[in-house]
Write an enzyme that holds these catalytic residues in place. Structure first.
Site, mmCIF file in Angstrom:
data_model
loop_
_atom_site.group_PDB
_atom_site.id
_atom_site.type_symbol
_atom_site.label_atom_id
_atom_site.label_comp_id
_atom_site.label_asym_id
_atom_site.label_seq_id
_atom_site.Cartn_x
_atom_site.Cartn_y
_atom_site.Cartn_z
ATOM 1 N N HIS A 128 0.878 -1.177 0.000
ATOM 2 C CA HIS A 128 0.000 0.000 0.000
ATOM 3 C C HIS A 128 0.921 1.234 0.000
ATOM 4 C CE1 HIS A 128 -4.383 1.204 0.904
ATOM 5 N NE2 HIS A 128 -3.754 2.333 0.659
ATOM 6 N N TYR A 301 -14.710 5.536 -5.078
ATOM 7 C CA TYR A 301 -15.082 6.743 -4.338
ATOM 8 C C TYR A 301 -16.024 7.645 -5.123
ATOM 9 C CZ TYR A 301 -11.632 5.348 -0.943
ATOM 10 O OH TYR A 301 -10.959 4.634 0.011
HETATM 11 C C1 FCB Z 1 -7.378 5.448 -1.804
HETATM 12 C C2 FCB Z 1 -6.258 4.860 -0.998
HETATM 13 C C3 FCB Z 1 -6.453 4.912 0.488
HETATM 14 C C4 FCB Z 1 -7.123 6.201 0.921
HETATM 15 C C5 FCB Z 1 -8.328 6.496 0.066
HETATM 16 C C6 FCB Z 1 -9.073 7.749 0.468
HETATM 17 O O1 FCB Z 1 -6.899 5.846 -3.039
HETATM 18 O O2 FCB Z 1 -6.066 3.515 -1.346
HETATM 19 O O3 FCB Z 1 -5.210 4.715 1.091
HETATM 20 O O4 FCB Z 1 -6.221 7.223 0.951
HETATM 21 O O5 FCB Z 1 -7.982 6.586 -1.262
#
Ligand code: FCB
Length: 457
Positions: A128, A301
Site C-alpha cells: 500500500h 469513491y
Molecule cells: C485510496 C487509498 C487509500 C485512501 C483512500 C481515500 O486511493 O487507497 O489509502 O487514501 O484513497
C-alpha cells in the site's frame, strides 16, 4: 432531525458475503523509526517542502503501532467479518532486500493473531505504497529488479503469516503509484515523467503475477488478488472530442490494468497514444500478469467526468461533494461493476475501499456524521443492485476504520468511522461507526436465521 437510515437494505446479501473495514500501514501506524523499521518513500516524500498540504508526515500518525490492541477491540465491537490492513515493507525488510527485521514481522503476527482471536478474518495487502527508500535509490518501481525484490518479500511474509491470512492483495491501486507518483508527481516518490510512470505500472503488474505464482508454488492457501481504483469514466458533453477524451482516460485508468490482468494484452488505442512512452515488455511478461486470481478488489469513491479541454467543473452537475471535492455518485458503483462483469471474465469481486471525507466535529463525545452514514448506506445499496444484476460480489469494506494520514492532504481530510484527536490520539466512534455496527447486526441476524432455516429443513 434526520430520519434514521434504514438498517434493512432492499437487497439480500449472500450469507458468505464479507463485510469489512480497511486501513493501511503508513496512514495509521506511526512509529516511523521504531524497532528497526527502514525509511519508506513516503517518509522521504513528506520531507519535501510543499509535498503535504499541512506539512505533516507519518511519524506518529494514529500511533496504531503502539495502540493496536485497543484498535482491534474497536474493529471487533464493530462486528465486521474482515479487517483489511497492509504490511509496511520497510518495517519487515528495512532495505527492501537482504535481512528481514524480526520485530517488524512480530508486529504483524500480533495483528493477525489478535484478529483471529477476535473472530475477524485478516485481509493483508503487501504494497500500500510505502516502498523501502533504499529500493527507490536503486530505481524504485521503474527498475525491473524491484519486481524480484517484491516477489522475495511477498514469499517471506506469506511463509510467516500465510497460514492465517484469508486473502493477500499484492498491490493497492497500481494506477495511483504509477500516475500520481511518477507522472503527476503529487504522491511519493514525486517523479514527473510519463514514460517512467508506464514502466512502473508494468512492473507493478508483472510483480503481482510473479508473486501469485511464487506464493502458490510455496503452498500458500490464502486467496490471492490485486486491488484497483476504478471509476466509470464519461464525457462532460456530447461532443465527439469529449467522447474521445473520455475513452482515452478509461483506457489509461481502467483498461490499462484490466486488459493485461484478464486478457493478457495492453489496450491497443492507449499503446498507440503513448508513442515513445510505452513500457518495455519482455517475452513472458504478459502471460505472468494474467495469472489467475482468486479475487479482484476495487476501490470506489466517485465517477470520472472528462472534457477534452480539461475544464470540467465538479460543481457543474449539482451533485453533492465530499470534503475531497469528489462527487457523491453511488449509482456509478453499480454502473462500474456491471460494466466490469460485461467486459471481462472475473473472479469474485470485492469493494475493498469505499468511504468519504467530511468536516467532522467532535461535540460532547459524539460526531454526528450523518452524511458519511448516508454515503456508506447508499453505496452498500449500489453493491446490492450489482448483485441483483448478477455481478459476482463477494464483499464490501469501508474506508476507513479511523481518521488517518490522507497522503498529500495530510490529516485535514477525515475518512474514519472512528474520530482521532491528533493531540491526544483518543479514538471516538462516530455515528457512522454506530450505524455500520447496527447494520451489521441485522446482517448477522439474517445469516443466523437463514442457517437455522436450512438445518430445520
Ligand atoms: C485510496 C487509498 C487509500 C485512501 C483512500 C481515500 O486511493 O487507497 O489509502 O487514501 O484513497
Amino acid at each position: 432531525m434526520n430520519s434514521p437510515i434504514p438498517l434493512h437494505p432492499r437487497h439480500r446479501f449472500p450469507p458468505d458475503f464479507v463485510w469489512g473495514v480497511a486501513t493501511s500501514s503508513f496512514q495509521i501506524e506511526g512509529a516511523a523509526g521504531a524497532d528497526g523499521k527502514g525509511e519508506s518513500i513516503w517518509d522521504r516524500f513528506c520531507r519535501q517542502p510543499g509535498a503535504i498540504a499541512d506539512g505533516s508526515n507519518g511519524d506518529i500518525a494514529c500511533d496504531h503501532y503502539h495502540r493496536w490492541e485497543a484498535d482491534l477491540d474497536l474493529i471487533a465491537k464493530l462486528g465486521v467479518d474482515a479487517y483489511r490492513f497492509s504490511v509496511s515493507w520497510p518495517r519487515v525488510q528495512p532495505l527492501g532486500q537482504g535481512a528481514f527485521n524480526a520485530p517488524g514481522l512480530d508486529f504483524y503476527e500480533r495483528i493477525v493473531d489478535g484478529l483471529l482471536a477476535r473472530g475477524i478474518r485478516p485481509y493483508l495487502t503487501l504494497n500500500h505504497w510505502d516502498l523501502p527508500q533504499a529500493l527507490q535509490d536503486a530505481g524504485g518501481w521503474a527498475a525491473r529488479d524491484t519486481v524480484h525484490r517484491f516477489v522475495d518479500y511477498a514469499q517471506h511474509v506469506a511463509a510467516r503469516l500465510g497460514d492465517r491470512i484469508a486473502a493477500i492483495t499484492t498491490h493497492n491501486e497500481p494506477w495511483v503509484v504509477a500516475v500520481l507518483g511518477h507522472e503527476a508527481g503529487i504522491f511519493a516518490p514525486g517523479i514527473r515523467h510519463r514514460g517512467t510512470a508506464m514502466q512502473v505500472a508494468h512492473h507493478l503488474l508483472l510483480s503481482h503475477g510473479l508473486a501469485l505464482q511464487a506464493l502458490r508454488a510455496q503452498g500458500c492457501r490464502s486467496r490471492l488478488g490485486i486491488v484497483l481504483n476504478l471509476s466509470p469514466i464519461g464525457p462532460a458533453t456530447d461532443s465527439p472530442e469529449d467522447a474521445a477524451a473520455a475513452r482515452l482516460e478509461d483506457g489509461r485508468s481502467v483498461r490499462w490494468y484490466m486488459d493485461p490482468l484478464f486478457k493478457g494484452e495492453y489496450p491497443a488505442d492507449v499503446w498507440q497514444h503513448l508513442g515513445g512512452d510505452v513500457p518495455q515488455v519482455e517475452p513472458g511478461d504478459l502471460e505472468a500478469i494474467r495469472t489467475t486470481m482468486d479475487f479482484l478488489g476495487i476501490n470506489y469513491y466517485t465517477r470520472g467526468v472528462v472534457s477534452a479541454s480539461g475544464a470540467w467543473d465538479v460543481h457543474a452537475s449539482g451533485k453533492p461533494l465530499t470534503d475531497m471535492g469528489w462527487e457523491i455518485v453511488p449509482e456509478g458503483l453499480t454502473e462500474l461493476l456491471q460494466r466490469m462483469h460485461r467486459d471481462w471474465t472475473l473472479p469474485p469481486l470485492y469493494v475493498m475501499e469505499n468511504g468519504a471525507a467530511f468536516r467532522d466535529t467532535l461535540e460532547g463525545g459524539r460526531v454526528h456524521d450523518r452524511e458519511r452514514s448516508d454515503y456508506i448506506a447508499a453505496h452498500i445499496g449500489a453493491v446490492g443492485d450489482a448483485l441483483a444484476a448478477g455481478v459476482p460480489m463477494a464483499g464490501y469494506m469501508v474506508w476507513s476504520l479511523m481518521d488517518n494520514f490522507e497522503w498529500s492532504s495530510g490529516y485535514a481530510k477525515r475518512f474514519g468511522i472512528v474520530h482521532v484527536d491528533y493531540e491526544t490520539l483518543a479514538r471516538t466512534p462516530k455515528d457512522s461507526y454506530l450505524w455500520y455496527r447496527d447494520f451489521l447486526q441485522v446482517q448477522h441476524a439474517k445469516r443466523a436465521a437463514a442457517a437455522a432455516l436450512a438445518t430445520a429443513r
